[in-house]
Design an enzyme around this catalytic site. Sequence first.
Site: not given
Length: 281
Positions: A80, A96, A98-99, A101, A229
């Site tokens: 990402e 990802d 941190i999905d 955020t 995602d």
Amino acid sequence: MDHTQTPVPDAALTRELVALAETLARAAGRLVHDGRPERVAVAATKSSPIDVVTAMDLASEALLRSMLAEHRPDDGILGEEEGYVPGTSGLTWVLDPIDGTVNYLYGIPAYAVSVAVVAGEPDPERWTAVAGCVFSVADGRTYTAGRGTGAYLDGRELHINAAPDLATSLLGTGFGYVTQRRRAQARIVAEVLPQVRDIRRIGSAALDLCTLASGGLDLYYERGLNPWDLAAGALVAQEAGAVVTGLDGRRASADMTVAGPAATVGQLVAELERLGAGSDE
Ligand code: LIP
């Protein structure tokens, strides 16, 4: 690289890749968990002032990339925050860091590290998802899946709920960061809400899809998901028995992702197509 010739890993390599995805996701998850300051600052924004990046997003992806350089140096990486670096093996890791955020920024305990590896072109409409792990940072839950080898939560095999009808389905969804899309999404969800049991907006597509896989949701749809995602969460959902699709006969992609049992996914897809949910008009 010509991705059309990429062989799909066999069961033995798939299991090895699942184990590596879990190792990576848990390592980055520990960094995200242990390194969260009392007050998280916004380091940058992307598509809009509410599409935020934190220093931990960047640190998490840097750790994932450094571990992949050690363990899988010939594979490509699509992340990402740092984008796409092609490899030579035909496999690409989709990250990802941190999905969820915004949840991380506010301290809402619903954010995850999502790590997947795909064969072929790193495009959700063309790739073959091979292995994935979604590590739920706040509670330590670890979702894993391998192509044809099942989906698991902390080692327990997962199966989606039996298909209730649309009216008794608990439906997950989410919204983008750009005003025009949010206005269109609000129109769609206003039409869908009276037709289902209720809506849940968790704030992390990876956790939405894993919650579906473990029976915590009956259905999920969202327009605007990035490859990172959905890469791991969609595989977990599929291996737990869900159909994951787009609209108009297309595969799941940024245009639309719909997931759940085949019967109610068919009803929801028909309704989303009728409402024009595949556009921002
Ligand atoms: C998030 C997605 C979520 C969506 C949010 C955001 P991020 O990803 O997982 O489903 O509704 O708007 O896009 O930005 O936290 O990585």
